[in-house]
Design a protein around this motif. Structure first.
Motif, PDB file in Angstrom:
ATOM      1  N   ASP A   1       5.349  21.310 -26.275  1.00 12.35           N
ATOM      2  CA  ASP A   1       6.587  21.945 -25.813  1.00 12.35           C
ATOM      3  C   ASP A   1       6.865  21.811 -24.322  1.00 12.35           C
ATOM      4  OD1 ASP A   1       7.307  22.778 -28.330  1.00 12.35           O
ATOM      5  OD2 ASP A   1       6.015  24.568 -28.197  1.00 12.35           O
ATOM      6  N   ARG A   2       6.269  20.845 -23.650  1.00 14.09           N
ATOM      7  CA  ARG A   2       6.598  20.628 -22.240  1.00 14.09           C
ATOM      8  C   ARG A   2       6.825  19.128 -22.022  1.00 14.09           C
ATOM      9  NH1 ARG A   2       5.838  23.644 -17.698  1.00 14.09           N
ATOM     10  NH2 ARG A   2       4.279  25.073 -18.518  1.00 14.09           N
ATOM     11  N   ASP A   3       7.838  18.830 -21.216  1.00 15.87           N
ATOM     12  CA  ASP A   3       8.130  17.425 -20.881  1.00 15.87           C
ATOM     13  C   ASP A   3       6.858  16.767 -20.338  1.00 15.87           C
ATOM     14  OD1 ASP A   3       9.004  15.019 -19.682  1.00 15.87           O
ATOM     15  OD2 ASP A   3      11.021  15.863 -19.461  1.00 15.87           O
ATOM     16  N   ILE A   4       6.517  15.593 -20.868  1.00 15.22           N
ATOM     17  CA  ILE A   4       5.230  14.994 -20.465  1.00 15.22           C
ATOM     18  C   ILE A   4       5.216  14.617 -18.978  1.00 15.22           C
ATOM     19  CG2 ILE A   4       4.586  14.217 -22.776  1.00 15.22           C
ATOM     20  CD1 ILE A   4       5.464  11.406 -22.018  1.00 15.22           C
ATOM     21  N   ARG A   5       6.405  14.502 -18.368  1.00 14.59           N
ATOM     22  CA  ARG A   5       6.454  14.184 -16.933  1.00 14.59           C
ATOM     23  C   ARG A   5       5.935  15.330 -16.073  1.00 14.59           C
ATOM     24  NH1 ARG A   5      12.287  11.394 -17.554  1.00 14.59           N
ATOM     25  NH2 ARG A   5      12.482  13.197 -18.910  1.00 14.59           N
ATOM     26  N   ASP A   6       5.866  16.529 -16.678  1.00 18.75           N
ATOM     27  CA  ASP A   6       5.394  17.692 -15.907  1.00 18.75           C
ATOM     28  C   ASP A   6       3.874  17.783 -15.867  1.00 18.75           C
ATOM     29  OD1 ASP A   6       7.978  18.362 -15.519  1.00 18.75           O
ATOM     30  OD2 ASP A   6       8.081  19.805 -17.184  1.00 18.75           O
ATOM     31  N   TYR A   7       3.208  16.994 -16.693  1.00 18.53           N
ATOM     32  CA  TYR A   7       1.746  17.085 -16.749  1.00 18.53           C
ATOM     33  C   TYR A   7       1.076  16.175 -15.728  1.00 18.53           C
ATOM     34  CZ  TYR A   7       2.201  19.442 -21.283  1.00 18.53           C
ATOM     35  OH  TYR A   7       2.512  20.322 -22.285  1.00 18.53           O
ATOM     36  N   LYS A   8      -0.106  16.605 -15.306  1.00 19.16           N
ATOM     37  CA  LYS A   8      -0.944  15.697 -14.522  1.00 19.16           C
ATOM     38  C   LYS A   8      -1.199  14.480 -15.389  1.00 19.16           C
ATOM     39  CE  LYS A   8      -3.346  19.202 -11.945  1.00 19.16           C
ATOM     40  NZ  LYS A   8      -4.479  20.093 -11.941  1.00 19.16           N
ATOM     41  N   LEU A   9      -1.285  13.319 -14.742  1.00 19.28           N
ATOM     42  CA  LEU A   9      -1.351  12.102 -15.542  1.00 19.28           C
ATOM     43  C   LEU A   9      -2.784  11.732 -15.919  1.00 19.28           C
ATOM     44  CD1 LEU A   9       0.750  10.210 -16.632  1.00 19.28           C
ATOM     45  CD2 LEU A   9       0.526   8.827 -14.585  1.00 19.28           C
ATOM     46  N   THR A  10      -3.676  11.775 -14.924  1.00 22.01           N
ATOM     47  CA  THR A  10      -5.044  11.294 -15.182  1.00 22.01           C
ATOM     48  C   THR A  10      -6.067  12.390 -14.864  1.00 22.01           C
ATOM     49  OG1 THR A  10      -5.023  10.368 -12.976  1.00 22.01           O
ATOM     50  CG2 THR A  10      -4.567   8.849 -14.768  1.00 22.01           C
TER      51      THR A  10
ATOM     52  N   LEU B   1       0.817  -1.225   0.000  1.00 22.44           N
ATOM     53  CA  LEU B   1       0.000   0.000   0.000  1.00 22.44           C
ATOM     54  C   LEU B   1       0.847   1.271   0.000  1.00 22.44           C
ATOM     55  CD1 LEU B   1      -2.905  -0.937   2.455  1.00 22.44           C
ATOM     56  CD2 LEU B   1      -3.021  -0.707  -0.020  1.00 22.44           C
ATOM     57  N   GLU B   2       2.063   1.160   0.579  1.00 22.05           N
ATOM     58  CA  GLU B   2       2.905   2.359   0.667  1.00 22.05           C
ATOM     59  C   GLU B   2       3.891   2.454  -0.495  1.00 22.05           C
ATOM     60  OE1 GLU B   2       4.465   2.020   4.605  1.00 22.05           O
ATOM     61  OE2 GLU B   2       2.579   2.686   5.514  1.00 22.05           O
ATOM     62  N   TYR B   3       3.766   1.527  -1.448  1.00 25.08           N
ATOM     63  CA  TYR B   3       4.660   1.570  -2.607  1.00 25.08           C
ATOM     64  C   TYR B   3       4.434   2.879  -3.370  1.00 25.08           C
ATOM     65  CZ  TYR B   3       6.634   0.485  -7.158  1.00 25.08           C
ATOM     66  OH  TYR B   3       7.360   0.534  -8.313  1.00 25.08           O
ATOM     67  N   GLU B   4       5.527   3.560  -3.615  1.00 25.62           N
ATOM     68  CA  GLU B   4       5.440   4.847  -4.337  1.00 25.62           C
ATOM     69  C   GLU B   4       5.522   4.574  -5.835  1.00 25.62           C
ATOM     70  OE1 GLU B   4       5.350   8.242  -3.932  1.00 25.62           O
ATOM     71  OE2 GLU B   4       4.629   7.887  -1.894  1.00 25.62           O
ATOM     72  N   PRO B   5       4.453   4.807  -6.589  1.00 26.48           N
ATOM     73  CA  PRO B   5       4.542   4.558  -8.028  1.00 26.48           C
ATOM     74  C   PRO B   5       5.687   5.351  -8.651  1.00 26.48           C
ATOM     75  CG  PRO B   5       2.286   5.048  -7.384  1.00 26.48           C
ATOM     76  CD  PRO B   5       3.144   5.307  -6.176  1.00 26.48           C
ATOM     77  N   LYS B   6       6.394   4.695  -9.582  1.00 29.22           N
ATOM     78  CA  LYS B   6       7.562   5.365 -10.186  1.00 29.22           C
ATOM     79  C   LYS B   6       7.123   6.395 -11.214  1.00 29.22           C
ATOM     80  CE  LYS B   6      11.006   1.888  -9.288  1.00 29.22           C
ATOM     81  NZ  LYS B   6      10.247   0.678  -8.987  1.00 29.22           N
ATOM     82  N   ILE B   7       5.949   6.172 -11.811  1.00 25.71           N
ATOM     83  CA  ILE B   7       5.438   7.165 -12.759  1.00 25.71           C
ATOM     84  C   ILE B   7       4.686   8.204 -11.927  1.00 25.71           C
ATOM     85  CG2 ILE B   7       3.899   7.535 -14.744  1.00 25.71           C
ATOM     86  CD1 ILE B   7       6.086   5.715 -15.618  1.00 25.71           C
ATOM     87  N   LYS B   8       5.323   9.346 -11.756  1.00 21.53           N
ATOM     88  CA  LYS B   8       4.739  10.348 -10.855  1.00 21.53           C
ATOM     89  C   LYS B   8       3.906  11.365 -11.622  1.00 21.53           C
ATOM     90  CE  LYS B   8       7.834   9.961  -6.990  1.00 21.53           C
ATOM     91  NZ  LYS B   8       7.634   8.574  -6.899  1.00 21.53           N
ATOM     92  N   ASP B   9       2.909  11.876 -10.931  1.00 20.74           N
ATOM     93  CA  ASP B   9       2.053  12.906 -11.478  1.00 20.74           C
ATOM     94  C   ASP B   9       2.809  14.225 -11.580  1.00 20.74           C
ATOM     95  OD1 ASP B   9      -0.435  12.771 -12.380  1.00 20.74           O
ATOM     96  OD2 ASP B   9      -1.459  12.972 -10.466  1.00 20.74           O
TER      97      ASP B   9
END
Ligand code: ADP
Length: 610
Positions: free
Chosen positions: A415-424, A334-342
């Motif tokens: 023009d923005r790194d997709i990691r900077d966007y909210k995911l869902t 439950l405390e696993y931190e997803p590697k794909i971050k929002d």
């Protein structure tokens, strides 16, 4: 994820772990937890009064010459109060508890599902993580009850122990020594027993997971064809038998160890504690005459009560310890931190997509499957990704969807790194994509729901109709008695329909016509369509998606012709790019592949458009 299984557990860790689940239970269903706390306190007092104390008072009272009427009043009062509380408790057990239990159970399941949904795709390929998921899902409900019941038990023990002990000490303090014997044994052997039990459960669950997988292959539709047409069922049979054999071996090995520990503690309790104290009290009453009859009777009952509560106390401590071993796995999960971050930015509705020097390697692999990939897709462009199996096309799509992050390089959207966007969510990056994979799944729901993949809204009928027409599935769906309300599969509905591979693909493809996304990705969802149907479908797609970007993977290069630009991948690298016309003129690998395929189609007498 590292395992904490073999580390000895400190008291603080045990308390923390148990508190972790207890807190969840109190938060979700306070009534379910707090009312029984009160119930346990009240009934432990009643148990003391009716079980030992009242009888002692009555016998000693008669021995001291008190009258019947003097003795009966307190007995009636206690019994009356006891009946009233029992009535309330039964009402709680019948009405409140089942509903609250269901509520808690549902909450726990949702917690596990939500976590599962939030972790990255790579977790599904990590056996350790998957094991944890199964163990957490299997154990969380039992363990939360384990914790809650142990807390109740402790309360009962504390109350019962304190009341009985105070009166035993008042009568004869030496008697406590008898009660202590089995407890000492319990503490010495208890931790060992827990370790054995935990090791046994973990090994057994691992084996059961294997067994359940093989069992699934026998009854799930997904495997039905291979199981019938090949000899794989023999392999599965052997695997199933091996798992059962291993489980039996574990039962034999661990059952003996557990039985031996239980035998020793049980005998010490029966002989050392109960009989020792009872014989000592009877001696004082009947031989030396230094104890009243009521006190003797009280001791005979109370000593087993104290011994029982002390045993249970030790048991509770080890129950907390045992819970804690399982809670470690649950918490790790439950405390696993997803590697794909929002990220923090809302994703714009549309934009150019740019891959710059993108490299990617799957976890645990020793080579990159994508190497320095540079691709630019302008908003509204139609792009075909082509190449042999294993070239890296699907991986590239997964990276675009942020199911994985690149190991090096960047992917940008508007023009923005997709990691900077909210995911869902509404503003999420993934919301900008409508995707169908080759291994899409149809759900046991109506055709319309399968296309919409969301709750229905007013006017959806027309939306679904248009989508089905665009994908080419409409005519087939209209032959069904219930049209687009026909349930797919017959698992839950006798009137359900089973679609062929190609028909299923068309329904799945309809999904992208429904979603108002600015990018459409089709990862070979058309492999079961014949070349003409596939070409037609892509043609419809290009027309219907005039302002949307379309990225599609197809092995049939006749469809790639429709793309504005084609990227040919080989061994994870883009080796050629350009329009069909450019690439044909270049006379490179693409032209070679195209000519070869075209020749085959002509040889087969099929229509080829180029
Ligand atoms: P394509 O779509 O072009 O057929 P993929 O992107 O599916 O190719 O696969 C590219 C390479 O990555 C292949 O060698 C494949 O075996 C490997 N691969 C794909 N998925 C995984 C995974 N989950 N773990 C490890 N390797 C993978």
């Amino acid at each position: 994820m590292t395992t904490k299984k073999d580390k000895p557990q400190s008291l603080g860790h045990i308390i923390k772990n148990n508190w972790f689940l207890f807190r969840i239970a109190v938060r979700v269903t306070p009534a379910l937890i707090l009312l029984p706390v009160l119930k346990n306190i009240i009934f432990s007092i009643f148990s003391f009064l009716t079980g030992t104390y009242l009888l002692r008072c009555v016998i000693n009272g008669f021995q001291d010459g008190k009258s019947f009427s003097e003795m009966i009043v307190p007995v009636i009062c206690v019994c009356g109060a006891y009946f009233l509380c029992s009535l309330l408790s039964s009402a709680y057990d019948a009405f409140l508890e089942p509903v609250q239990k269901l509520k808690l159970s549902e909450h726990l399941k949702k917690m596990i599902f939500a976590k599962n949904e939030s972790v990255e795709l790579g977790c599904y390929e990590d056996k350790g993580f998957y094991d944890k998921y199964v163990k957490a899902a299997n154990n969380i409900e039992n363990r939360i009850w384990g914790v809650v019941n142990t807390v109740y038990n402790c309360l009962w023990i504390i109350m019962s122990f304190s009341l009985n002990t105070v009166f035993i000490i008042i009568i004869d303090p030496w008697l406590i020594v008898f009660a202590a014997i089995p407890v000492i044994a319990k503490f010495t052997l208890g931790e060992k027993r827990n370790k054995i039990q935990h090791e046994y459960d973990m090994k057994r669950q691992e084996e059961e997971r294997q067994r359940d997988y093989t069992r699934r292959t026998f009854y799930l539709n997904d495997f039905a064809k291979e199981m019938r047409l090949t000899n794989i069922y023999k392999v599965m049979f052997a695997r199933f038998n091996r798992s059962v054999k291993n489980i039996i071996a574990y039962i034999k090995e661990y059952g003996f160890k557990l039985g031996a520990v239980d035998y020793i503690t049980e005998e010490l309790y029966e002989v050392g504690a109960i009989m020792g104290a009872q014989l000592y009290s009877v001696y004082r009453t009947l031989v030396s005459g230094t104890m009243k009859y009521g006190d003797c009777l009280f001791i005979i009952t109370a000593i087993s009560e104290v011994s029982n509560t002390l045993m249970n106390g030790a048991q509770s401590f080890f129950a907390f310890h045992e819970n804690s071993l399982y809670i470690d796995t649950i918490r790790e999960y439950l405390e696993y931190e997803p590697k794909i971050k929002d990220g923090e930015f809302p994703a714009p509705k549309s934009g150019d997509i740019k891959l710059e020097n993108v490299c990617f390697r799957y976890a645990g692999q020793n080579a990159d499957v994508l190497k320095n990939v540079n691709i630019e897709i302008h908003n509204g462009e139609k792009i075909a990704l082509v190449g042999h199996n294993g070239a890296g096309k699907t991986t590239l799509v997964k990276l675009l969807l942020r199911l994985y992050d690149p190991t090096a390089g960047t992917i940008s959207f508007a023009d923005r790194d997709i990691r900077d966007y909210k995911l869902t969510g509404e503003e999420g990056y993934r919301e900008r994509f409508g995707t169908v994979f080759q291994d899409f799944r149809l759900f046991s729901m109506s055709v319309a729901d399968n296309v919409l993949l969301r709750r229905r809204r007013n006017g959806d009928e027309a939306v679904v109709e248009r989508a089905l027409k665009n994908s080419g599935a409409y005519d087939k769906v209209m032959t069904f008695e219930n049209g687009m309300d026909t349930v797919l599969t017959r698992e839950f509905d006798d009137k359900g329909e089973v679609l062929s591979g190609g028909e299923g693909q068309k329904v799945a493809i309809s999904r992208v016509f429904v979603k108002e996304s600015s990018v459409v990705i089709l990862d070979e969802p058309s492999s079961a369509l014949d070349p003409v149907a596939e070409y037609k479908m892509y043609e419809n797609m290009m027309n219907a998606c005039e302002n949307r970007s379309v990225i599609f993977i197809s092995h049939r290069l006749s469809s790639a012709v429709l793309a504005d630009r084609i990227y040919l991948l080989e061994n994870g690298e883009v080796i050629e790019e350009g329009s069909h016309h450019d690439l044909m003129q270049k006379c490179g690998k693409y032209a070679e592949m195209f000519t070869l395929q075209a020749r085959n189609y002509v040889a087969d007498g099929e229509e080829v458009r180029a």
